[in-house]
Design an enzyme around this catalytic site. Structure first.
Site, PDB file in Angstrom:
ATOM      1  N   HIS A 147      39.903  56.481  81.110  1.00 53.17           N
ATOM      2  CA  HIS A 147      39.946  54.784  81.719  1.00 53.17           C
ATOM      3  C   HIS A 147      38.660  54.374  82.428  1.00 53.17           C
ATOM      4  O   HIS A 147      38.347  53.747  83.142  1.00 53.17           O
ATOM      5  CB  HIS A 147      40.983  54.805  82.682  1.00 53.17           C
ATOM      6  CG  HIS A 147      41.284  53.287  82.618  1.00 53.17           C
ATOM      7  ND1 HIS A 147      40.710  52.165  83.180  1.00 53.17           N
ATOM      8  CD2 HIS A 147      42.683  52.794  82.229  1.00 53.17           C
ATOM      9  CE1 HIS A 147      41.323  50.970  82.964  1.00 53.17           C
ATOM     10  NE2 HIS A 147      42.779  51.421  82.788  1.00 53.17           N
ATOM     11  N   HIS A 171      50.831  53.827  82.840  1.00 54.97           N
ATOM     12  CA  HIS A 171      49.810  54.761  82.750  1.00 54.97           C
ATOM     13  C   HIS A 171      50.305  55.764  83.468  1.00 54.97           C
ATOM     14  O   HIS A 171      49.883  56.709  84.758  1.00 54.97           O
ATOM     15  CB  HIS A 171      48.683  54.339  83.745  1.00 54.97           C
ATOM     16  CG  HIS A 171      47.591  53.408  83.036  1.00 54.97           C
ATOM     17  ND1 HIS A 171      47.638  53.206  81.575  1.00 54.97           N
ATOM     18  CD2 HIS A 171      46.678  52.226  83.637  1.00 54.97           C
ATOM     19  CE1 HIS A 171      46.725  52.354  81.303  1.00 54.97           C
ATOM     20  NE2 HIS A 171      46.165  51.680  82.604  1.00 54.97           N
ATOM     21  N   GLU A 188      39.797  52.509  75.522  1.00 58.33           N
ATOM     22  CA  GLU A 188      40.678  53.437  76.105  1.00 58.33           C
ATOM     23  C   GLU A 188      41.289  54.077  74.926  1.00 58.33           C
ATOM     24  O   GLU A 188      42.182  53.323  74.252  1.00 58.33           O
ATOM     25  CB  GLU A 188      41.655  53.052  76.985  1.00 58.33           C
ATOM     26  CG  GLU A 188      41.148  52.508  78.179  1.00 58.33           C
ATOM     27  CD  GLU A 188      42.163  51.400  78.920  1.00 58.33           C
ATOM     28  OE1 GLU A 188      43.434  51.932  78.957  1.00 58.33           O
ATOM     29  OE2 GLU A 188      41.857  50.295  79.157  1.00 58.33           O
TER      30      GLU A 188
END
Ligand code: BGC
Length: 337
Positions: free
Chosen positions: A170, A100, A301
């Site tokens: 997210h 991420h 996502e």
């Protein structure tokens, strides 16, 4: 109507986007979606995303509740890649891999913003060359639009040098308003393949047909009837934490909570979504004094293939200098009777 409802500090604000059907509260910190308030079939309003009351939790904790994730969402094997003959080293912040966007990815950055009109909020961030190890100054604009029952996120980016990009949001959805876990949520995903992961959550490059597996959501199915099934990939992921490869170009994911009549339809220009059943939520304190556990929400996502730089011949996450990354994901929050 769009208005600033709170100053967290001199840089970070909470901004409300509101109409008769929806209220979406956003922060310019990480472009985070803090609240989505909608009615159920009886007109009763609830907040259908997880989040925190204490803003410092967004700044210090790691589950990316509501956040925009970048420069590259999901994992990059060993935090390393080569591009144009140069080796790049990123933070290894998730087991042996990069996750991420790194330690201070876009979820933890302050975006500047302007309220463009009553429906449109424009956020912007310039990620400097070398930030979190990635090459190129990356100029990212995020446009959130609220119209009727739909929130749209439009992402556009250019870079001063070839780089990698894979932006997602997210949000952790729970259409019951977190009155129960997601077992009674029905999921439909127009995907006939999913990508396998290893025990660190990294995509292995193996694609599997969903046919005959608990991953077959081509027809709507209750998450609770699937997620605990005896399946090797579900065990490895501790639930769903896998990319689903879409067969269609719109309305790819439909999440429904029959008891409240709430339904979320996700439509995207992107080719897949990581479906994540909040497997690692650990009882942390969330909004309204509630604690969050595994299976309390589902993340949808939308993204390109995780670790594409290592898995794809022409990586979909490569953004060349002079090109524009331009992707849209919309979230329609419907009420069905
Ligand atoms: C990942 C999970 C991770 C979660 C929170 C998801 O996108 O796939 O494995 O635990 O994000 O970081």
């Amino acid at each position: 109507m769009i208005e600033v409802i709170k100053h967290i500090d001199d840089q970070i604000d909470l901004i409300s986007m509101k109409n008769e059907q929806l209220e979406v509260v956003v922060s310019n910190y990480g472009c985070t979606i803090i609240k989505v308030i909608m009615a159920d079939k009886n007109g009763h309003k609830d907040d259908v995303v997880l989040g925190y009351d204490d803003f410092t939790q967004y700044q210090t904790l790691d589950a990316y509740l509501g956040a925009l994730v970048g420069r590259v969402a999901n994992r990059i094997k060993a935090g390393q890649f080569s591009l144009n003959g140069q080796d790049y080293h990123l933070a290894v912040n998730n087991g042996p891999n990069h996750l991420h966007g790194g330690i201070k990815g876009f979820s933890y950055q302050v975006f500047d913003y302007t309220i463009e009109d009553e429906h449109t909020l424009k956020l912007h961030y310039l990620s400097k060359d070398g930030e979190e190890g990635y090459p190129g100054d990356l100029d990212l604009t995020v446009i959130y639009t609220l119209k009727d029952d739909t929130l749209t996120a439009h992402y556009q980016a250019t870079s001063s040098a070839d780089t990698l990009i894979n932006i997602t949001n997210h949000s952790y959805f729970n259409l019951s308003g977190h009155k129960e876990n997601i077992y009674q949520h029905t999921l439909q995903i127009h995907a006939s393949q999913f990508a396998c992961v290893d025990s660190d959550g990294l995509t292995t490059g193996e694609l599997k047909d969903v046919e005959g597996t608990p991953f077959d959501f081509r027809q709507p199915a209750l998450i609770g009837e699937r997620v605990e099934q005896d399946d090797e990939q579900l065990k490895i992921g501790k639930g769903f934490d896998h990319p689903f490869l879409f067969d269609t170009q719109s309305n790819q994911v439909i999440l429904t909570h029959e008891p409240t009549g709430r339904q979320l339809i996700v439509s995207t220009t992107l080719p897949q979504a990581q479906i994540y059943t909040a497997n690692y939520l650990d009882g942390r304190l969330g909004k309204y004094g509630e604690r969050y556990y595994a299976r309390d929400a589902v993340c949808i996502e939308t993204q390109n293939m995780p670790d594409a730089i290592h898995l794809e011949e022409h990586p979909t996450t490569l953004l060349k200098k002079g090109e524009t990354y331009d992707e849209i994901t919309s979230y329609q929050f419907k009420v069905i009777q």
